[in-house]
Design a protein around this motif. Structure first.
Motif, PDB file in Angstrom:
ATOM      1  N   PRO A   1      21.982  14.339   5.943  1.00  0.00           N
ATOM      2  CA  PRO A   1      22.203  15.510   6.794  1.00  0.00           C
ATOM      3  C   PRO A   1      20.992  16.438   6.716  1.00  0.00           C
ATOM      4  N   LYS A   2      20.691  17.123   7.820  1.00  0.00           N
ATOM      5  CA  LYS A   2      19.476  17.934   7.867  1.00  0.00           C
ATOM      6  C   LYS A   2      19.407  18.994   6.773  1.00  0.00           C
ATOM      7  N   PRO A   3      20.505  19.757   6.485  1.00  0.00           N
ATOM      8  CA  PRO A   3      20.413  20.754   5.399  1.00  0.00           C
ATOM      9  C   PRO A   3      20.050  20.131   4.057  1.00  0.00           C
ATOM     10  N   LEU A   4      20.599  18.948   3.779  1.00  0.00           N
ATOM     11  CA  LEU A   4      20.285  18.276   2.521  1.00  0.00           C
ATOM     12  C   LEU A   4      18.851  17.760   2.538  1.00  0.00           C
ATOM     13  N   ALA A   5      18.420  17.246   3.679  1.00  0.00           N
ATOM     14  CA  ALA A   5      17.040  16.757   3.794  1.00  0.00           C
ATOM     15  C   ALA A   5      16.052  17.896   3.584  1.00  0.00           C
ATOM     16  N   GLU A   6      16.330  19.062   4.183  1.00  0.00           N
ATOM     17  CA  GLU A   6      15.454  20.222   4.025  1.00  0.00           C
ATOM     18  C   GLU A   6      15.438  20.695   2.578  1.00  0.00           C
ATOM     19  N   TYR A   7      16.591  20.649   1.919  1.00  0.00           N
ATOM     20  CA  TYR A   7      16.656  21.008   0.498  1.00  0.00           C
ATOM     21  C   TYR A   7      15.791  20.066  -0.331  1.00  0.00           C
ATOM     22  N   MET A   8      15.863  18.782  -0.025  1.00  0.00           N
ATOM     23  CA  MET A   8      15.082  17.792  -0.767  1.00  0.00           C
ATOM     24  C   MET A   8      13.590  18.088  -0.647  1.00  0.00           C
ATOM     25  N   ILE A   9      13.162  18.467   0.547  1.00  0.00           N
ATOM     26  CA  ILE A   9      11.746  18.779   0.759  1.00  0.00           C
ATOM     27  C   ILE A   9      11.335  20.003  -0.043  1.00  0.00           C
TER      28      ILE A   9
ATOM     29  N   LYS B   1       0.844  -1.184   0.000  1.00  0.00           N
ATOM     30  CA  LYS B   1       0.000   0.000   0.000  1.00  0.00           C
ATOM     31  C   LYS B   1       0.885   1.243   0.000  1.00  0.00           C
ATOM     32  N   ILE B   2       0.504   2.269  -0.778  1.00  0.00           N
ATOM     33  CA  ILE B   2       1.244   3.535  -0.808  1.00  0.00           C
ATOM     34  C   ILE B   2       0.420   4.606  -0.128  1.00  0.00           C
ATOM     35  N   THR B   3       1.023   5.278   0.836  1.00  0.00           N
ATOM     36  CA  THR B   3       0.359   6.326   1.607  1.00  0.00           C
ATOM     37  C   THR B   3       1.106   7.635   1.429  1.00  0.00           C
ATOM     38  N   SER B   4       0.377   8.722   1.158  1.00  0.00           N
ATOM     39  CA  SER B   4       0.994  10.033   1.013  1.00  0.00           C
ATOM     40  C   SER B   4       1.280  10.639   2.386  1.00  0.00           C
ATOM     41  N   ILE B   5       2.411  11.344   2.494  1.00  0.00           N
ATOM     42  CA  ILE B   5       2.768  12.011   3.748  1.00  0.00           C
ATOM     43  C   ILE B   5       3.045  13.481   3.474  1.00  0.00           C
ATOM     44  N   ASN B   6       3.039  14.306   4.549  1.00  0.00           N
ATOM     45  CA  ASN B   6       3.281  15.738   4.388  1.00  0.00           C
ATOM     46  C   ASN B   6       4.776  16.053   4.518  1.00  0.00           C
ATOM     47  N   ALA B   7       5.108  17.334   4.384  1.00  0.00           N
ATOM     48  CA  ALA B   7       6.515  17.754   4.372  1.00  0.00           C
ATOM     49  C   ALA B   7       7.216  17.441   5.686  1.00  0.00           C
ATOM     50  N   GLU B   8       6.517  17.661   6.796  1.00  0.00           N
ATOM     51  CA  GLU B   8       7.135  17.409   8.101  1.00  0.00           C
ATOM     52  C   GLU B   8       7.473  15.927   8.267  1.00  0.00           C
ATOM     53  N   GLU B   9       6.535  15.076   7.861  1.00  0.00           N
ATOM     54  CA  GLU B   9       6.777  13.639   7.943  1.00  0.00           C
ATOM     55  C   GLU B   9       7.889  13.213   6.984  1.00  0.00           C
ATOM     56  N   ALA B  10       7.926  13.865   5.823  1.00  0.00           N
ATOM     57  CA  ALA B  10       8.958  13.542   4.842  1.00  0.00           C
ATOM     58  C   ALA B  10      10.349  13.918   5.352  1.00  0.00           C
ATOM     59  N   LEU B  11      10.442  15.039   6.058  1.00  0.00           N
ATOM     60  CA  LEU B  11      11.722  15.453   6.626  1.00  0.00           C
ATOM     61  C   LEU B  11      12.232  14.401   7.604  1.00  0.00           C
ATOM     62  N   GLU B  12      11.347  13.929   8.474  1.00  0.00           N
ATOM     63  CA  GLU B  12      11.741  12.888   9.423  1.00  0.00           C
ATOM     64  C   GLU B  12      12.170  11.618   8.688  1.00  0.00           C
ATOM     65  N   GLN B  13      11.486  11.335   7.596  1.00  0.00           N
ATOM     66  CA  GLN B  13      11.819  10.149   6.811  1.00  0.00           C
ATOM     67  C   GLN B  13      13.223  10.273   6.228  1.00  0.00           C
ATOM     68  N   HIS B  14      13.522  11.446   5.636  1.00  0.00           N
ATOM     69  CA  HIS B  14      14.848  11.666   5.044  1.00  0.00           C
ATOM     70  C   HIS B  14      15.942  11.570   6.109  1.00  0.00           C
ATOM     71  N   LEU B  15      15.675  12.130   7.274  1.00  0.00           N
ATOM     72  CA  LEU B  15      16.658  12.073   8.359  1.00  0.00           C
ATOM     73  C   LEU B  15      16.888  10.628   8.800  1.00  0.00           C
ATOM     74  N   SER B  16      15.824   9.832   8.781  1.00  0.00           N
ATOM     75  CA  SER B  16      15.960   8.423   9.163  1.00  0.00           C
ATOM     76  C   SER B  16      16.796   7.645   8.155  1.00  0.00           C
ATOM     77  N   TYR B  17      16.854   8.154   6.902  1.00  0.00           N
ATOM     78  CA  TYR B  17      17.691   7.526   5.884  1.00  0.00           C
ATOM     79  C   TYR B  17      19.165   7.887   6.067  1.00  0.00           C
ATOM     80  N   GLY B  18      19.429   8.832   6.970  1.00  0.00           N
ATOM     81  CA  GLY B  18      20.804   9.232   7.224  1.00  0.00           C
ATOM     82  C   GLY B  18      21.243  10.479   6.488  1.00  0.00           C
TER      83      GLY B  18
END
Length: 315
Positions: free
Chosen positions: A260-268, A241-258
């Motif tokens: 760096p926060k500036p790069l994760a924020e840029y990705m968002i 199943k694919i579930t859509s998430i918001n920007a805040e949840e996506a940021l946490e997801q990127h950080l969990s992938y390892g």
């Protein structure tokens, strides 16, 4: 013609930095298949090389040497010891000068030609990339330094598309049966490590074809991220199943992938717009054909790659 002959026959030793990576290992093996003596430059010389057993390594005449692309002195020492004239390198994150000192060390130690694993996000001239576009910018600065230190004819920037291996970030969610995506419609070409490595290893030994100094490399089909998940699920025989998430949840997801926060924020920021941040793929058809041009085989489809590497998603 004389220059091409010199390129092929005067050079017998190449150094591959980062051979423990999926791309570097293929580049090293490909260079050896093309007749070069290959030196494997790595931070930890005891680390195994993917796809290269100790028996194959010994039979192929590979040599291991310690070096770290963030340490110019170790790079210079490795090149001098190896006697190599050509080098494969990748982006060393954390370099404060965009690898300038490292590139100067390569040249002073005897390297004459460099293959740099860059990024398709540089759609044209490296000098035109704005600092706010973090991913293309950090790759572009290395290209600019290569241009100034080695000269435009003495390096090739391989600019691959989106890595198929990026989808491994979702493997635990796939296993659990639910994948959370911020941009399910983001487009992927899923170029494989084998294609990137084979193109890079061929150029390292034989040089570029058709005067190419920027070599784009792409997968043969552009699909959405959600479709890529469905392809993986199909190959694994799973319902996901694919579930859509918001920007805040996506940021946490990127950080969990390892990331760096500036790069994760840029990705968002970059990938959250109306266009899902889809980066234009410069010279797409050319980039697909480049796999055939340099390797003699077609660009590998994503489903075929997943099927061949099912264990990566289940381990």
């Amino acid at each position: 013609l004389s220059r091409i002959l010199a390129f092929n026959f005067e050079m017998s030793t190449v150094v591959v930095f980062g051979p423990t990576g999926n791309i570097g290992s293929v580049a090293a093996r490909t260079a050896q298949e093309h007749g070069a003596k290959v030196v494997l430059a790595m931070r930890d010389p005891n680390k195994p090389i993917p796809g290269l057993s100790s028996e194959q390594e010994q039979a192929g005449g590979f040599k291991r040497i310690q070096a770290d692309l963030t340490d110019p002195d170790s790079v210079a020492a490795a090149v001098k010891e190896s006697g190599a004239k050509r080098a494969f390198i990748y982006l060393a994150f954390g370099s404060s000068d965009h690898m300038k000192a490292t590139l100067e060390a390569l040249k002073s130690a005897g390297i004459e030609f460099v293959v740099f694993l860059s990024s398709y996000t540089i759609s044209d001239e490296a000098r035109d990339v704005e600092p706010s576009d973090i991913i293309p910018y950090i790759h572009a600065q290395v290209e600019i330094n290569l241009d100034e230190i080695f000269g435009p004819e003495n390096y090739v920037a391989v600019r691959p598309g989106g890595f198929a291996t990026n989808m491994l970030r979702n493997k635990s969610e796939i296993a659990a049966g639910e994948v959370k995506l911020y941009t399910p419609n983001f487009k992927l070409d899923c170029v494989t490590p084998v294609d990137m490595g084979r193109v890079s290893g061929t150029i390292l030994v034989q040089g570029p074809k058709n005067g190419q100094q920027k070599v784009y490399v792409y997968g043969p089909q552009i699909i959405s991220m959600s479709d890529a998940i469905h392809v993986i699920a199909k190959v694994l025989g799973k319902n996901v199943k694919i579930t859509s998430i918001n920007a805040e949840e996506a940021l946490e997801q990127h950080l969990s992938y390892g990331l760096p926060k500036p790069l994760a924020e840029y990705m968002i920021r970059r990938f959250g717009g109306d266009d899902n941040g889809n980066v234009p793929r410069a010279r797409y058809e050319e980039g697909v054909q480049n796999v055939q041009l340099y390797t003699g085989g077609p660009s590998t489809g994503f489903e075929k790659w997943v099927a061949t590497n099912k264990d990566l998603f289940t381990a």
